[in-house]
Scaffold this motif. Structure first.
Motif, PDB file in Angstrom:
ATOM      1  N   UNK A  68     -10.505  14.622 -15.869  1.00 22.12           N
ATOM      2  CA  UNK A  68     -10.891  13.507 -15.014  1.00 22.12           C
ATOM      3  C   UNK A  68     -10.359  13.642 -13.606  1.00 22.12           C
ATOM      4  N   UNK A  69     -10.509  12.566 -12.847  1.00 21.75           N
ATOM      5  CA  UNK A  69     -10.037  12.518 -11.466  1.00 21.75           C
ATOM      6  C   UNK A  69      -9.260  11.231 -11.248  1.00 21.75           C
ATOM      7  N   UNK A  70      -8.349  11.270 -10.280  1.00 19.63           N
ATOM      8  CA  UNK A  70      -7.586  10.093  -9.905  1.00 19.63           C
ATOM      9  C   UNK A  70      -7.471  10.080  -8.388  1.00 19.63           C
ATOM     10  N   UNK A  71      -7.737   8.943  -7.787  1.00 24.93           N
ATOM     11  CA  UNK A  71      -7.657   8.788  -6.338  1.00 24.93           C
ATOM     12  C   UNK A  71      -6.877   7.523  -6.023  1.00 24.93           C
ATOM     13  N   UNK A  72      -6.361   7.455  -4.796  1.00 28.08           N
ATOM     14  CA  UNK A  72      -5.620   6.291  -4.344  1.00 28.08           C
ATOM     15  C   UNK A  72      -6.039   6.003  -2.908  1.00 28.08           C
ATOM     16  N   UNK A  73      -6.206   4.730  -2.610  1.00 31.29           N
ATOM     17  CA  UNK A  73      -6.616   4.340  -1.267  1.00 31.29           C
ATOM     18  C   UNK A  73      -5.419   4.277  -0.345  1.00 31.29           C
ATOM     19  N   UNK A 111       0.181  12.918  -0.217  1.00 28.82           N
ATOM     20  CA  UNK A 111       0.155  14.238  -0.847  1.00 28.82           C
ATOM     21  C   UNK A 111       1.169  14.373  -1.977  1.00 28.82           C
ATOM     22  N   UNK A 112       2.231  13.575  -1.938  1.00 28.26           N
ATOM     23  CA  UNK A 112       3.326  13.758  -2.895  1.00 28.26           C
ATOM     24  C   UNK A 112       3.454  12.633  -3.906  1.00 28.26           C
ATOM     25  N   UNK A 113       2.547  11.663  -3.885  1.00 27.85           N
ATOM     26  CA  UNK A 113       2.714  10.482  -4.733  1.00 27.85           C
ATOM     27  C   UNK A 113       2.643  10.822  -6.223  1.00 27.85           C
ATOM     28  N   UNK A 114       1.912  11.890  -6.582  1.00 28.73           N
ATOM     29  CA  UNK A 114       1.771  12.250  -7.990  1.00 28.73           C
ATOM     30  C   UNK A 114       2.744  13.344  -8.432  1.00 28.73           C
ATOM     31  N   UNK A 115       3.709  13.697  -7.602  1.00 30.46           N
ATOM     32  CA  UNK A 115       4.685  14.703  -7.977  1.00 30.46           C
ATOM     33  C   UNK A 115       5.772  14.108  -8.862  1.00 30.46           C
ATOM     34  N   UNK A 116       6.360  14.972  -9.711  1.00 32.85           N
ATOM     35  CA  UNK A 116       7.425  14.527 -10.602  1.00 32.85           C
ATOM     36  C   UNK A 116       8.607  14.029  -9.783  1.00 32.85           C
ATOM     37  N   UNK A 169       0.810  -1.208   0.000  1.00 30.34           N
ATOM     38  CA  UNK A 169       0.000   0.000   0.000  1.00 30.34           C
ATOM     39  C   UNK A 169       0.848   1.264   0.000  1.00 30.34           C
ATOM     40  N   UNK A 170       0.155   2.397  -0.056  1.00 29.05           N
ATOM     41  CA  UNK A 170       0.820   3.705  -0.104  1.00 29.05           C
ATOM     42  C   UNK A 170       1.041   4.197   1.321  1.00 29.05           C
ATOM     43  N   UNK A 171       2.261   4.607   1.684  1.00 24.86           N
ATOM     44  CA  UNK A 171       2.486   5.150   3.035  1.00 24.86           C
ATOM     45  C   UNK A 171       1.618   6.377   3.271  1.00 24.86           C
ATOM     46  N   UNK A 172       1.190   6.552   4.515  1.00 27.26           N
ATOM     47  CA  UNK A 172       0.327   7.693   4.842  1.00 27.26           C
ATOM     48  C   UNK A 172       1.009   9.024   4.580  1.00 27.26           C
TER      49      UNK A 172
END
Length: 558
Positions: A513-518, A479-484, A472-475
């Protein structure tokens, strides 16, 4: 240090030329100012001596001896001695007394006494008058006053003159003082010019005029000739130089004199330009390009001059590298399949050698139906052949890494879905990320690392959902997962990490569109692309540049 150029022309130093020019200008202006001042002072002295002559004339006109001599005809002889006495006492060149008929009764030349003057009387109005007189005694400052009898009636005129030599003598007496002041001012100006020349010399780092002109020519040729963006900042952080390549790569219109925050929105690109992000070869994605940004502070002789930022276009190269990495992955998969095929052939050969013909036939039928079954299963739900090929290829590569990709039963996609090119990039990158995450560790209790893909096209939107069995994605990374450039894993092969999710985010945003991550174990990425009239199906949004799409390979996550 700047390179020295051979000096041309006169060969004199810049400071010497500046000093010589300024001294010459100061000398010429001082001479002109001195002449003008002398001319003005001469006019003032003329006016002063005219007033003095009028005052003497008024005193002479009030002298009792002169008045008596003019009133009583028998006392006319008293006028000349009185006039001489007054002229000597007042240091005047002459005192001339005339009656209303213009006849002289006193004059420095006795032979002119009794003769008429050539000009008319000017004191008939009862007022004194001054001026410059060109008489027989030469040029003089002249003053005239009316001569009155005891009853106040004008009976004549008294004319007093002070020769030009006395006026000029007074002027020559004052000029040395003026010349001294002009000389002091000239010396102070020369000292200031010398100090200014030395300061300019330090400001130009010791370069001469020809060297500065040559450097300017070289700079313009270099800045606008190289295929690399160059942006220069002054010590205050304002943009001072933007070459043609930088204007092509970056959204700069009128950026000179402004700071990055004035021309760029908040994001990684602005942070890389203003120095908030540190490091070398920073990868930055824009809507059209993949850029490599480097910032270098500039100083000379201990002075901070600002910074220079270089921007290189690596869009095509990164795309090719990612495509090459993808091809290598497929090659590895094919190589593994070749070994698997060889193993199956060995098994068949062994069964046939043992005479187990029925067992060999069943094994051959079972082996031949594995791959077609996978392809057919995908084609039943996905109508577009490009998407089918992508999913099958990713499934094959993932299988060699021990990860199973399954397409959900509710998945449906037509033959020509909206946002097709964007969907291919989005699905490819999300699958790569999910496979990497599943390989790194399965925490959801599944027996095998698994990735689930859902593609659903409705009348209003296309929804893509990719779930993995990874950690999974760390908490702290939500906020920064989609940054370059964001990634928790090192680069793999030729593919640079930190681009896939950023590219997906830009593609989704570009298409409205939209993109989300759990959060938590087993990340789930959900992308929704609307099919409304305001969102273009496959192309550029009006007024915006279409974002580039890199070959899909290599994950960006942990």
């Amino acid at each position: 240090m700047f390179p020295r150029r051979p000096r041309t022309g006169q060969g004199r130093r810049l400071s010497t030329r500046i000093l010589a020019s300024q001294v010459a200008i100061l000398a010429v202006t001082s001479v002109i100012g001195f002449v003008l001042f002398a001319w003005v002072q001469r006019g003032q002295l003329d006016n002063e001596y005219e007033q003095r002559a009028m005052s003497i004339a008024q005193v002479a006109a009030a002298d009792p001896q002169i008045v008596q001599g003019m009133v009583a005809p028998g006392d006319r002889a008293l006028v000349q001695p009185a006039a001489e006495r007054i002229a000597e006492a007042a240091v005047a060149s002459y005192v001339v007394v005339v009656d209303l008929n213009g006849v002289r009764y006193s004059h420095p030349h006795p032979d002119l006494i009794g003769q008429r003057i050539s000009e008319p009387l000017v004191v008939l109005d009862g007022q004194p008058h001054g001026g410059i007189d060109q008489g027989v005694t030469g040029r003089s400052a002249n003053g005239k006053a009316p001569l009155r009898d005891p009853s106040g009636k004008v009976i004549g005129e008294v004319s007093v003159g002070i020769t030009e030599s006395k006026v000029a003598g007074q002027l020559w007496h004052e000029l040395p003082t003026f010349a001294l002041y002009a000389g002091i001012a000239l010396c102070l100006g020369c000292a200031a010019s010398y100090a200014l020349a030395r300061r300019l010399k330090r400001s130009t780092f010791g370069l001469e005029l020809e060297e500065i002109a040559g450097l300017l020519t070289d700079r313009e040729a270099m800045l606008h000739g190289i295929r690399e963006g160059v942006i220069a900042f002054d010590p205050a952080g304002r943009i001072t130089v933007v070459n043609d390549e930088a204007r092509r790569l970056l959204p700069f219109d009128a950026a000179l004199g402004l700071r990055p925050e004035d021309v760029l929105p908040e994001g990684r690109l602005r942070d890389a330009l203003d120095g908030t992000l540190t490091g070398h070869d920073l990868t930055v994605l824009t809507d059209r390009y993949c850029l490599v940004v480097n910032r270098m502070p500039v100083g000379l002789h201990g002075r901070e001059l600002g910074a220079v930022v270089t921007v290189r276009d690596r869009t095509e190269m990164v795309g090719l590298l990612r495509e090459l990495d993808s091809v290598r992955g497929l090659t590895d998969a094919l190589r593994a399949q070749q070994h698997e095929f060889a193993n199956r052939m060995h098994i068949l050969a062994g069964l046939l050698d043992l005479g187990e013909h029925d067992a060999a036939f069943e094994y051959a039928v079972e082996s031949a139906g594995v791959e077609p079954a996978l392809t057919e299963s995908v084609r039943q739900r996905i109508g577009n052949p490009l998407m089918v090929g992508l999913i099958v290829a990713k499934s094959t590569v993932a299988a060699e890494r021990g990860v199973r990709i399954t397409l959900t039963e509710e998945s449906r996609l037509g033959e020509q879905p909206a946002h097709l090119h964007g969907l291919l990039t989005i699905v490819g990158n999300l699958l790569d990320n999910a496979v990497d995450a599943a390989v790194s560790g399965t925490t959801t209790g599944a027996a095998q690392a698994e990735v689930r893909l859902s593609l659903l096209e409705t009348g209003t939107a296309v929804t893509v959902q990719v779930a993995d069995s990874g950690p999974g994605v760390p908490d702290d990374a939500m906020e920064s997962i989609f940054q370059d450039g964001w990634s928790t894993r090192p680069d793999r092969g030729t593919a640079r990490r930190g681009l896939g999710l950023a590219l997906v985010h830009r593609l989704v945003r570009h298409r409205g569109g939209t993109i989300t991550v759990s959060s938590g174990a087993g990340a789930v990425f959900t992308v929704t692309l609307p099919l409304s009239d305001t969102a273009p199906a496959d192309g550029d949004r009006p007024g915006q540049a279409a974002p580039f799409e890199l070959a899909t390979s290599g994950g960006d996550r942990w």
